[in-house]
Design a protein around this motif. Sequence first.
Motif, short mmCIF file in Angstrom:
data_model
loop_
_atom_site.label_atom_id
_atom_site.label_comp_id
_atom_site.label_asym_id
_atom_site.label_seq_id
_atom_site.Cartn_x
_atom_site.Cartn_y
_atom_site.Cartn_z
N LEU A 115 88.78 -37.85 -55.44
CA LEU A 115 87.58 -37.65 -55.58
C LEU A 115 86.95 -37.07 -54.30
CD1 LEU A 115 86.54 -41.41 -57.03
CD2 LEU A 115 87.35 -39.14 -58.39
N VAL A 116 85.86 -36.16 -54.60
CA VAL A 116 85.35 -35.69 -53.42
C VAL A 116 83.78 -35.23 -53.47
CG1 VAL A 116 86.15 -33.35 -54.40
CG2 VAL A 116 85.56 -33.61 -51.64
N ALA A 117 83.10 -35.47 -52.15
CA ALA A 117 81.81 -35.31 -52.34
C ALA A 117 81.17 -34.70 -51.07
CB ALA A 117 81.02 -36.58 -52.70
N THR A 177 83.68 -30.00 -50.97
CA THR A 177 84.23 -29.89 -52.36
C THR A 177 85.17 -28.78 -52.58
OG1 THR A 177 82.22 -28.87 -53.19
CG2 THR A 177 82.02 -31.22 -53.08
N ASN A 178 85.03 -27.67 -52.23
CA ASN A 178 85.67 -26.58 -52.88
C ASN A 178 87.23 -26.40 -52.04
OD1 ASN A 178 83.30 -25.95 -53.79
ND2 ASN A 178 83.01 -23.73 -52.99
N PRO A 179 87.44 -26.67 -51.01
CA PRO A 179 88.77 -26.52 -50.59
C PRO A 179 89.49 -27.96 -51.14
CG PRO A 179 87.43 -27.15 -48.63
CD PRO A 179 86.60 -26.91 -49.85
N VAL A 180 89.06 -29.00 -51.23
CA VAL A 180 89.76 -30.15 -51.92
C VAL A 180 90.02 -29.76 -53.29
CG1 VAL A 180 89.51 -32.50 -52.54
CG2 VAL A 180 88.82 -31.70 -50.37
N SER A 181 89.03 -29.41 -54.02
CA SER A 181 89.36 -28.93 -55.38
C SER A 181 90.38 -27.94 -55.49
CB SER A 181 87.94 -28.62 -56.08
OG SER A 181 86.84 -29.33 -55.88
N ASP A 182 90.48 -27.01 -54.76
CA ASP A 182 91.33 -25.84 -54.79
C ASP A 182 92.82 -26.41 -54.57
OD1 ASP A 182 89.71 -23.76 -55.46
OD2 ASP A 182 89.45 -22.99 -53.30
N GLN A 183 92.86 -27.38 -53.79
CA GLN A 183 94.40 -27.88 -53.44
C GLN A 183 94.70 -28.67 -54.47
OE1 GLN A 183 95.97 -26.78 -51.18
NE2 GLN A 183 96.17 -27.86 -49.56
N CYS A 184 93.77 -29.66 -55.25
CA CYS A 184 94.08 -30.33 -56.41
C CYS A 184 94.35 -29.32 -57.60
CB CYS A 184 92.94 -30.96 -56.69
SG CYS A 184 92.75 -32.46 -55.67
N SER A 213 84.35 -33.74 -58.54
CA SER A 213 83.54 -33.73 -57.03
C SER A 213 82.18 -33.71 -57.67
CB SER A 213 84.05 -32.17 -56.61
OG SER A 213 83.94 -31.41 -57.50
N THR A 214 81.44 -33.69 -56.59
CA THR A 214 79.78 -33.99 -56.65
C THR A 214 79.33 -33.48 -55.41
OG1 THR A 214 78.25 -35.35 -57.71
CG2 THR A 214 79.60 -36.29 -56.27
N HIS A 247 83.54 -30.96 -61.93
CA HIS A 247 82.44 -31.23 -61.04
C HIS A 247 80.97 -31.64 -61.77
CE1 HIS A 247 80.17 -30.21 -57.09
NE2 HIS A 247 79.24 -29.75 -57.99
N PHE A 248 80.03 -32.49 -61.29
CA PHE A 248 78.86 -33.05 -61.56
C PHE A 248 77.78 -32.90 -60.82
CE2 PHE A 248 80.65 -36.82 -60.30
CZ PHE A 248 79.65 -37.63 -60.06
N PHE A 249 76.63 -32.29 -60.87
CA PHE A 249 75.51 -32.23 -60.29
C PHE A 249 74.61 -31.09 -60.60
CE2 PHE A 249 73.85 -31.47 -55.66
CZ PHE A 249 73.57 -32.86 -55.55
N TRP A 250 73.60 -30.91 -60.06
CA TRP A 250 72.43 -30.12 -60.71
C TRP A 250 72.93 -28.65 -60.14
CZ3 TRP A 250 70.82 -27.79 -56.41
CH2 TRP A 250 70.56 -28.71 -55.15
N GLY A 251 72.05 -27.48 -60.60
CA GLY A 251 72.42 -26.24 -60.34
C GLY A 251 71.03 -25.57 -59.92
N LEU A 252 71.53 -24.44 -59.39
CA LEU A 252 70.14 -23.61 -58.86
C LEU A 252 69.14 -23.49 -60.16
CD1 LEU A 252 71.79 -20.75 -57.09
CD2 LEU A 252 71.23 -23.02 -56.19
N GLU A 253 69.32 -23.54 -61.17
CA GLU A 253 68.11 -23.39 -62.06
C GLU A 253 67.34 -24.65 -62.40
OE1 GLU A 253 71.97 -24.95 -64.28
OE2 GLU A 253 71.57 -23.34 -62.76
N ASP A 254 67.96 -25.59 -61.93
CA ASP A 254 67.36 -26.86 -61.77
C ASP A 254 66.32 -26.86 -60.44
OD1 ASP A 254 68.49 -27.97 -64.13
OD2 ASP A 254 70.24 -28.15 -62.69
N VAL A 255 67.04 -26.67 -59.20
CA VAL A 255 66.18 -26.84 -57.94
C VAL A 255 65.07 -25.79 -57.88
CG1 VAL A 255 67.58 -25.29 -56.65
CG2 VAL A 255 66.49 -27.19 -55.52
N THR A 256 65.24 -24.41 -58.53
CA THR A 256 64.22 -23.65 -58.49
C THR A 256 63.07 -23.93 -59.43
OG1 THR A 256 65.21 -22.21 -60.02
CG2 THR A 256 65.61 -21.42 -58.10
N ARG A 257 63.55 -24.55 -60.74
CA ARG A 257 62.32 -25.17 -61.33
C ARG A 257 61.70 -26.31 -60.81
NH1 ARG A 257 65.38 -27.15 -65.28
NH2 ARG A 257 65.37 -28.92 -64.52
#
Length: 540
Positions: free
Chosen positions: A218-220, A226-233, A242-243, A267-277
Amino acid sequence: MLHSDRPTHAGQGRLDAVSDTDGPEAAGPGGPPAAARGSESSEPRGFPGPSGSLVGPPAPVPPPWRESRAPTAEPVAGRKQDQVSQQVPPGAPPAAAGRSGDAGGRFLSRRTLLTLAGVATAGVPLAACGGSGSGAKAKRVIRIGYVSPQTGALSAFGAADRYVTDTIRAFFQRQGGMTIGARTYPVEIIVRDSQSDQNRAAQAADDLIYTDRVDIVLVASTPETTNPVSDQCEANEIPCISTAAPWQSWFNGRGGDPARPFKWTYHFFWGLEDVTRVYRNMWGQLPTNKKVGALWPDDSDGRTFADETIGFPPAITAGGYTLVKPPSFPAGTPDFTIQLDVLKRAGVDILTGVLTPADFQTFWKQAAAKDFSPKIVTVAKGLLFPGSVQALGQEGNNLGTEVWWSPFHRFKSSLTGATPATLAKDFTDKTGSPWVQTLGFVHALYELATEALAQVGSPDDRAGLAAAIGKLRANTIVGEVGFGGSADIPKNVAKTPLVGGQWRTAGAGYSLVIVGDESISNIAAQPGRLLPYSRVVQGP
């Protein structure tokens, strides 16, 4: 490219699932550490000490993975590319070495997934976590690895980790372990510090995989973690969730291709479409000259937010706003004179951006010295935490940010039954610190890991576990999380709700007020409307 400074371990390149016996596991990731562990300790490991949809149409943004993708982190200094690529598991096709985070574009053979009797679709029942009447005790230990920034520039993101991990550890101890199939397993949670450095994050993941032999990682907290850990996995075929990073920064930042989804990482989280809105809705609550100044650093988040296709620019212009874009800057820059001069000359009424807490503090103190005082401030990342705003003194009143999670959210943990309000109160009671937004998301990581493990017949079925994550539908303390259920996002991504908030002075500190209208009432209580920024306290 892979993120590691370790050579490939002999005999550990291919990480096929080991046997389903109760005895010592086979060598390789998921098995016991090379050194004898003796009795499995339940004491915390890895911590350095005490821690401390909105109204308004979204901007017409093209499919969010169509961009020129930002490069992933460079390998650890001193390693050549050919040395790094040798860590692709043996037997993988040649394409495996050419794509970061893809173990050859293949699944391991899938075992039959055995469903736990009585598992409810709405969440994990207590029976799935052990306790009275559960299955026979197993000698094998379920090992969950967790990576986050405990120290360094991003340490504010890890402030809740010790509390959450200790809470989950105590929960499994009360339940007698975790039940998978007919057996109940002890649970060990191993925490490693990324030190707010992407190469160190990759090393932490490598240590969890090869030294600690974890079953899931798990990584946050930010793409730099998140990205380097996910790449290794992904490269080493270890399931990973990840989140706490915008999903485009995670998926596109890793060179993701929706036609070739990642097989081991989710990965679970919001996206740019959400934060811009959310931000546009906040901006629309006050009259302005509709000039928006943007601070986008030269890092993974900054490049993603500034992207002309999927980022803020098309959303800003689609809303009838004028974008003022000063030059980008490296993280940790000590001087924002150039950026401030551009913003002041343009006369912007609205300031947005995505900066680390330390960088925003530097910028905002220099802004006060130059008498730059926009009417609305909505900044991602840098204004998430009470301590970050407190460090601004009285200059933090009515600063705005996105709100991922709060005690006002209307959700409930599928694992412990906690609500956001009870979790936040318990955190403050036990730590003496105000609640932080990462609290709910770190808790949800453990919820999802438990739910996925409950869906496989054996913890040794690593491919089955990754497949189970990809089918998850769980009601968590941050809302419903489900992978693969939407055509407009990659299969490896699940989205979570997002609302807006504004910091208001409260006694000697600040409180975060949710701002919006009745359209967010199903997500969070809505106690306030946006107020203009002012260095003079304006009340609740």
